[in-house]
Design a protein around this motif. Structure first.
Motif, PDB file in Angstrom:
ATOM      1  N   ALA A  83     -73.597 -85.748 -28.826  1.00  0.00           N
ATOM      2  CA  ALA A  83     -73.113 -87.081 -28.449  1.00  0.00           C
ATOM      3  C   ALA A  83     -72.326 -87.030 -27.146  1.00  0.00           C
ATOM      4  O   ALA A  83     -72.297 -88.013 -26.384  1.00  0.00           O
ATOM      5  CB  ALA A  83     -72.244 -87.654 -29.565  1.00  0.00           C
ATOM      6  N   GLU A  84     -71.695 -85.923 -26.892  1.00  0.00           N
ATOM      7  CA  GLU A  84     -70.934 -85.725 -25.664  1.00  0.00           C
ATOM      8  C   GLU A  84     -71.847 -85.435 -24.476  1.00  0.00           C
ATOM      9  O   GLU A  84     -71.553 -85.827 -23.339  1.00  0.00           O
ATOM     10  CB  GLU A  84     -69.972 -84.550 -25.889  1.00  0.00           C
ATOM     11  CG  GLU A  84     -69.063 -84.202 -24.746  1.00  0.00           C
ATOM     12  CD  GLU A  84     -68.175 -83.007 -25.100  1.00  0.00           C
ATOM     13  OE1 GLU A  84     -66.979 -83.208 -25.332  1.00  0.00           O
ATOM     14  OE2 GLU A  84     -68.706 -81.877 -25.160  1.00  0.00           O
ATOM     15  N   LEU A  86     -75.596 -85.840 -24.304  1.00  0.00           N
ATOM     16  CA  LEU A  86     -76.794 -86.648 -24.040  1.00  0.00           C
ATOM     17  C   LEU A  86     -76.573 -87.759 -23.013  1.00  0.00           C
ATOM     18  O   LEU A  86     -77.439 -87.980 -22.146  1.00  0.00           O
ATOM     19  CB  LEU A  86     -77.324 -87.241 -25.343  1.00  0.00           C
ATOM     20  CG  LEU A  86     -78.230 -86.344 -26.181  1.00  0.00           C
ATOM     21  CD1 LEU A  86     -78.565 -87.030 -27.507  1.00  0.00           C
ATOM     22  CD2 LEU A  86     -79.518 -85.988 -25.435  1.00  0.00           C
ATOM     23  N   PRO A  87     -75.446 -88.491 -23.062  1.00  0.00           N
ATOM     24  CA  PRO A  87     -75.252 -89.551 -22.071  1.00  0.00           C
ATOM     25  C   PRO A  87     -75.170 -89.042 -20.631  1.00  0.00           C
ATOM     26  O   PRO A  87     -75.287 -89.844 -19.691  1.00  0.00           O
ATOM     27  CB  PRO A  87     -73.926 -90.196 -22.510  1.00  0.00           C
ATOM     28  CG  PRO A  87     -73.819 -89.878 -23.965  1.00  0.00           C
ATOM     29  CD  PRO A  87     -74.391 -88.501 -24.093  1.00  0.00           C
ATOM     30  N   GLN A  88     -74.953 -87.763 -20.448  1.00  0.00           N
ATOM     31  CA  GLN A  88     -74.902 -87.185 -19.105  1.00  0.00           C
ATOM     32  C   GLN A  88     -76.285 -86.784 -18.603  1.00  0.00           C
ATOM     33  O   GLN A  88     -76.427 -86.259 -17.500  1.00  0.00           O
ATOM     34  CB  GLN A  88     -73.991 -85.957 -19.093  1.00  0.00           C
ATOM     35  CG  GLN A  88     -72.573 -86.224 -19.545  1.00  0.00           C
ATOM     36  CD  GLN A  88     -71.735 -84.958 -19.547  1.00  0.00           C
ATOM     37  OE1 GLN A  88     -71.653 -84.250 -18.545  1.00  0.00           O
ATOM     38  NE2 GLN A  88     -71.114 -84.664 -20.679  1.00  0.00           N
ATOM     39  N   THR A  89     -77.308 -87.012 -19.439  1.00  0.00           N
ATOM     40  CA  THR A  89     -78.681 -86.616 -19.108  1.00  0.00           C
ATOM     41  C   THR A  89     -79.609 -87.810 -19.282  1.00  0.00           C
ATOM     42  O   THR A  89     -79.163 -88.938 -19.492  1.00  0.00           O
ATOM     43  CB  THR A  89     -79.151 -85.476 -20.032  1.00  0.00           C
ATOM     44  OG1 THR A  89     -79.408 -86.004 -21.345  1.00  0.00           O
ATOM     45  CG2 THR A  89     -78.099 -84.376 -20.129  1.00  0.00           C
ATOM     46  N   ASP A  90     -80.899 -87.541 -19.242  1.00  0.00           N
ATOM     47  CA  ASP A  90     -81.897 -88.590 -19.456  1.00  0.00           C
ATOM     48  C   ASP A  90     -82.004 -88.977 -20.926  1.00  0.00           C
ATOM     49  O   ASP A  90     -82.780 -89.864 -21.285  1.00  0.00           O
ATOM     50  CB  ASP A  90     -83.265 -88.111 -18.939  1.00  0.00           C
ATOM     51  CG  ASP A  90     -84.257 -89.250 -18.800  1.00  0.00           C
ATOM     52  OD1 ASP A  90     -83.833 -90.361 -18.437  1.00  0.00           O
ATOM     53  OD2 ASP A  90     -85.452 -89.032 -19.074  1.00  0.00           O
ATOM     54  N   GLY A  91     -81.268 -88.274 -21.811  1.00  0.00           N
ATOM     55  CA  GLY A  91     -81.211 -88.672 -23.210  1.00  0.00           C
ATOM     56  C   GLY A  91     -82.284 -88.099 -24.112  1.00  0.00           C
ATOM     57  O   GLY A  91     -82.510 -88.609 -25.209  1.00  0.00           O
ATOM     58  N   LYS A 112     -77.700 -91.777 -34.210  1.00  0.00           N
ATOM     59  CA  LYS A 112     -77.827 -93.230 -34.351  1.00  0.00           C
ATOM     60  C   LYS A 112     -76.550 -93.811 -34.942  1.00  0.00           C
ATOM     61  O   LYS A 112     -76.045 -94.840 -34.479  1.00  0.00           O
ATOM     62  CB  LYS A 112     -79.027 -93.556 -35.232  1.00  0.00           C
ATOM     63  CG  LYS A 112     -79.266 -95.052 -35.397  1.00  0.00           C
ATOM     64  CD  LYS A 112     -80.489 -95.334 -36.260  1.00  0.00           C
ATOM     65  CE  LYS A 112     -80.714 -96.836 -36.420  1.00  0.00           C
ATOM     66  NZ  LYS A 112     -81.916 -97.119 -37.257  1.00  0.00           N
ATOM     67  N   VAL A 116     -75.246 -93.283 -30.261  1.00  0.00           N
ATOM     68  CA  VAL A 116     -75.726 -92.545 -29.090  1.00  0.00           C
ATOM     69  C   VAL A 116     -77.235 -92.738 -28.958  1.00  0.00           C
ATOM     70  O   VAL A 116     -77.989 -92.484 -29.903  1.00  0.00           O
ATOM     71  CB  VAL A 116     -75.404 -91.042 -29.202  1.00  0.00           C
ATOM     72  CG1 VAL A 116     -75.963 -90.281 -28.007  1.00  0.00           C
ATOM     73  CG2 VAL A 116     -73.904 -90.836 -29.324  1.00  0.00           C
ATOM     74  N   ALA A 117     -77.662 -93.181 -27.810  1.00  0.00           N
ATOM     75  CA  ALA A 117     -79.092 -93.429 -27.583  1.00  0.00           C
ATOM     76  C   ALA A 117     -79.848 -92.117 -27.416  1.00  0.00           C
ATOM     77  O   ALA A 117     -79.462 -91.267 -26.607  1.00  0.00           O
ATOM     78  CB  ALA A 117     -79.277 -94.294 -26.346  1.00  0.00           C
ATOM     79  N   LYS A 119     -83.435 -90.968 -26.278  1.00  0.00           N
ATOM     80  CA  LYS A 119     -84.642 -91.489 -25.625  1.00  0.00           C
ATOM     81  C   LYS A 119     -85.897 -90.853 -26.206  1.00  0.00           C
ATOM     82  O   LYS A 119     -86.953 -91.486 -26.270  1.00  0.00           O
ATOM     83  CB  LYS A 119     -84.557 -91.237 -24.125  1.00  0.00           C
ATOM     84  CG  LYS A 119     -85.708 -91.819 -23.332  1.00  0.00           C
ATOM     85  CD  LYS A 119     -85.506 -91.615 -21.846  1.00  0.00           C
ATOM     86  CE  LYS A 119     -86.660 -92.175 -21.046  1.00  0.00           C
ATOM     87  NZ  LYS A 119     -86.466 -91.970 -19.587  1.00  0.00           N
TER      88      LYS A 119
END
Length: 381
Positions: A83-84, A86-91, A112, A116-117, A119
């Motif tokens: 969760a920390e 993934l948002p720093q990447t394409d997910g 979910k 946290v999204a 992709k």
């Protein structure tokens, strides 16, 4: 080995077919193959190898139980680390060797719940039987999941490998009075047997000289495959993180004098087997991971080494204690006892807690990760 469970006739037939295939290759290659090639065939020969045929591997009816199968708290903790990141990447999450798919299913659900999204969830696995089990386990998430047959050309996301490196073919080295020799496999009197030859691979010879324990008769492993995998991952990682979880040691501990017969071991129906030639194709073969080699390879490839510690500390850092308090009801005695017993196996220093290690690499993401906040051991590598 009369104390071990007897295989079913059809399984035994597969093992005999694989043994013949290996023997034929040995005969075609001047009567000898490196042990790494034997291990590769025993585990991955198409339709016959341990991971390529249909034998049941995970769970009580299989040969071993992994952390995600043991307790959902493993994925719950790991999800907080993802969760920390993934948002720093394409997910996108990439999992190598996804077992039954239990970890993937739990991670998707946990992320979910955390808002946290994700992709996409891409699985790279070589076992047709396990891929089918993964499809069943992930039936509710097939819109997110994709199976890949090989490494993608570019990775922007988080890479996970749980008990992946230990299953890669290793080289066996015998440090003799005459110097290091490459241990291989031949056929004697109709059975597989070890045989040593001069090392004809320059990189392997260099590493064998570096690790020389100066104890004639010492045998241990060197994994060129582990190094190659990390190097390939680094070449493809444009942005993101790599988390590898496995059992092993740093170099100084790996090659201790008292570990004079190495770490190679077989797993068959929850039994430990020391004969690597027992029932090829029906027995898992593994060796411990040299995490110094993994760290050095990642750094040489331009990755940031984020941290290295034992599994217990990683799970605690990721909020295990709070999750237990939040999700378990001590008044519900039987489920509570079962859940706590499973978690104890994950964190106990006499079981998986110390035995398993976690190493993290990054590129283009923040270097302060939740899982390595306390107890980092990079200085021991």
């Amino acid at each position: 080995m009369t104390h071990l469970p007897a295989p079913a006739p059809e399984a035994l037939a597969v093992s005999r077919q694989l043994s013949q295939k290996i023997a034929d290759e040995i005969a075609a290659r001047d009567g000898w193959i490196p042990f790494s090639r034997f291990m590769e065939l025993a585990l991955y020969a198409p339709g016959l190898g341990y991971y390529a045929a249909g034998s049941r591997k995970f769970g009580e009816a299989g040969d071993f139980v992994t952390a995600p199968e043991m307790s959902p708290f493993f994925a719950a903790c790991l999800a907080r680390q993802l969760a920390e990141l993934l948002p720093q990447t394409d997910g996108v999450i990439y999992e190598f060797g996804a077992g039954t798919g239990r970890l993937a299913a739990d991670l998707i659900a946990e992320l979910k719940a955390l808002g946290v999204a994700v992709k996409g969830y891409k699985i790279v696995d070589l076992s047709p039987e396990l891929i089918e089990r993964q499809r069943d386990t992930l039936a509710d998430h097939l819109d997110l999941v994709e199976w890949l047959a090989e490494l993608p050309d570019a990775i922007d996301g988080v890479v996970i490998g749980n008990e992946l490196l230990d299953a890669m073919p290793c080289e066996l080295i015998h440090w003799s009075d005459a110097g290091p020799l490459r241990r291989g496999v031949t056929v004697e009197h109709g059975a597989f047997a070890f045989a040593d030859r001069e090392i004809d691979d320059a990189r392997l010879a260099e590493l064998a000289r570096r690790y020389d324990p100066r104890l004639p008769g010492y045998v241990s492993e060197i994994s060129l495959a582990n190094r190659g995998f990390v190097r390939d991952l680094a070449a493809r990682l444009s942005r993101g993180a790599i988390l590898l979880i496995d059992y092993g040691y740093g170099e100084r501990e790996y090659y201790l004098p008292e570990r004079r017969m190495g770490t190679l071991i077989g797993h068959y129906r929850h039994h430990t087997v020391h004969d690597p030639f027992y029932l090829p194709g029906l027995m898992d073969l593994t060796c411990h991971v040299d995490f110094t080699a993994i760290a050095e390879t990642g750094l040489e490839a331009g990755l940031d080494l984020i941290g290295y510690l034992n599994q217990a500390q990683f799970l605690v850092n990721c909020g295990l204690t709070g999750l237990l308090a939040e999700r378990l009801d001590a008044a519900d005695t039987v489920p509570y006892a079962r859940a706590v017993s499973a978690v104890q196996k994950l964190v106990s220093p006499t079981e998986m807690g110390e035995f398993f290690k976690v190493i993290g690499f990054g590129r283009g993401v923040a270097i302060d990760w939740l899982g390595f906040a306390d107890g980092d051991r990079c200085h021991t590598l």
